[in-house]
Scaffold this motif. Structure first.
Motif, short mmCIF file in Angstrom:
data_model
loop_
_atom_site.label_atom_id
_atom_site.label_comp_id
_atom_site.label_asym_id
_atom_site.label_seq_id
_atom_site.Cartn_x
_atom_site.Cartn_y
_atom_site.Cartn_z
N MET A 1 0.83 -1.18 0.00
CA MET A 1 0.00 0.00 0.00
C MET A 1 0.88 1.26 0.00
N ALA A 2 1.88 1.27 0.87
CA ALA A 2 2.76 2.44 0.96
C ALA A 2 3.53 2.64 -0.34
N GLY A 3 3.95 1.54 -0.97
CA GLY A 3 4.70 1.65 -2.22
C GLY A 3 3.87 2.28 -3.32
N TRP A 4 2.62 1.87 -3.44
CA TRP A 4 1.76 2.44 -4.48
C TRP A 4 1.41 3.89 -4.18
N LEU A 5 1.26 4.24 -2.91
CA LEU A 5 1.05 5.65 -2.55
C LEU A 5 2.25 6.49 -3.00
N GLN A 6 3.46 5.95 -2.79
CA GLN A 6 4.66 6.68 -3.18
C GLN A 6 4.71 6.87 -4.69
N VAL A 7 4.33 5.84 -5.43
CA VAL A 7 4.30 5.95 -6.90
C VAL A 7 3.33 7.05 -7.31
N LEU A 8 2.16 7.10 -6.69
CA LEU A 8 1.17 8.11 -7.04
C LEU A 8 1.61 9.52 -6.70
N LEU A 9 2.39 9.67 -5.63
CA LEU A 9 2.79 11.01 -5.18
C LEU A 9 4.17 11.43 -5.65
N GLY A 10 4.85 10.58 -6.38
CA GLY A 10 6.18 10.94 -6.86
C GLY A 10 7.15 11.05 -5.69
N HIS A 11 7.89 12.14 -5.62
CA HIS A 11 8.87 12.30 -4.56
C HIS A 11 8.37 13.14 -3.39
N ARG A 12 7.06 13.30 -3.30
CA ARG A 12 6.48 13.95 -2.12
C ARG A 12 6.36 12.91 -1.01
N ASN A 13 6.30 13.36 0.22
CA ASN A 13 6.11 12.44 1.34
C ASN A 13 4.73 11.80 1.27
N ILE A 14 4.66 10.55 1.72
CA ILE A 14 3.36 9.89 1.84
C ILE A 14 2.94 9.96 3.30
N LEU A 15 1.65 10.04 3.52
CA LEU A 15 1.09 10.10 4.87
C LEU A 15 0.49 8.75 5.21
N GLN B 1 -1.96 13.07 14.10
CA GLN B 1 -1.59 13.44 12.74
C GLN B 1 -0.87 12.25 12.12
N ALA B 2 -1.03 12.08 10.84
CA ALA B 2 -0.36 10.99 10.15
C ALA B 2 1.13 11.29 10.05
N ALA B 3 1.95 10.28 10.34
CA ALA B 3 3.39 10.42 10.16
C ALA B 3 3.68 10.49 8.66
N GLU B 4 4.76 11.18 8.31
CA GLU B 4 5.14 11.31 6.91
C GLU B 4 6.34 10.41 6.63
N PHE B 5 6.30 9.74 5.48
CA PHE B 5 7.32 8.77 5.11
C PHE B 5 7.71 8.92 3.64
N ARG B 6 8.79 8.26 3.31
CA ARG B 6 9.17 7.99 1.92
C ARG B 6 9.35 6.48 1.81
N PHE B 7 8.82 5.90 0.75
CA PHE B 7 8.94 4.47 0.53
C PHE B 7 10.03 4.20 -0.49
N ALA B 8 10.82 3.15 -0.26
CA ALA B 8 11.95 2.79 -1.13
C ALA B 8 11.43 2.05 -2.37
N VAL B 9 10.88 2.81 -3.29
CA VAL B 9 10.30 2.25 -4.51
C VAL B 9 11.34 1.45 -5.30
N HIS B 10 12.59 1.89 -5.26
CA HIS B 10 13.65 1.23 -6.04
C HIS B 10 13.88 -0.23 -5.63
N CYS B 11 13.37 -0.64 -4.48
CA CYS B 11 13.53 -2.03 -4.03
C CYS B 11 12.57 -2.99 -4.74
N PHE B 12 11.60 -2.45 -5.45
CA PHE B 12 10.59 -3.27 -6.12
C PHE B 12 10.52 -2.87 -7.59
N PRO B 13 11.06 -3.70 -8.49
CA PRO B 13 11.13 -3.35 -9.91
C PRO B 13 9.79 -2.90 -10.51
N MET B 14 8.70 -3.54 -10.13
CA MET B 14 7.40 -3.18 -10.69
C MET B 14 7.02 -1.74 -10.28
#
Length: 90
Positions: A1-15, A57-70
């Protein structure tokens, strides 16, 4: 879920709000919190903003998208400019 949120938001933080995510997986918010901690320990999530305990408040994160080729491939398709927020919002 977090990975797809990161894809949708680009390099912005995900909540990631634990109480919002929990029902999607039919688990408690504490379980989601444990999953986030495990993901952080394994280098998949990086916490970028944490609020004081007791502040709902939701914590803000970045997901390591590069770990998953898809996910990395989808990120490069959606964000050919590298996910730059400034370029995308113009």
């Amino acid at each position: 879920m977090a990975g797809w949120l990161q894809v949708l938001l680009g390099h912005r933080n995900i909540l990631l709000r634990l109480r919002t995510a929990a029902p999607f997986f039919d688990v408690s918010h504490t379980t989601v919190g444990q999953w986030c901690k495990l993901a952080e320990l394994n280098g998949l999530l990086k916490r970028t903003k944490q609020y004081p305990k007791g502040v709902r408040q939701a914590a803000e994160f970045r997901f390591a998208v590069h770990c998953f080729p898809m996910l990395a491939q989808e990120m490069s398709i959606r964000w050919p400019d590298g996910g730059s927020v400034q370029k995308r919002e113009k």
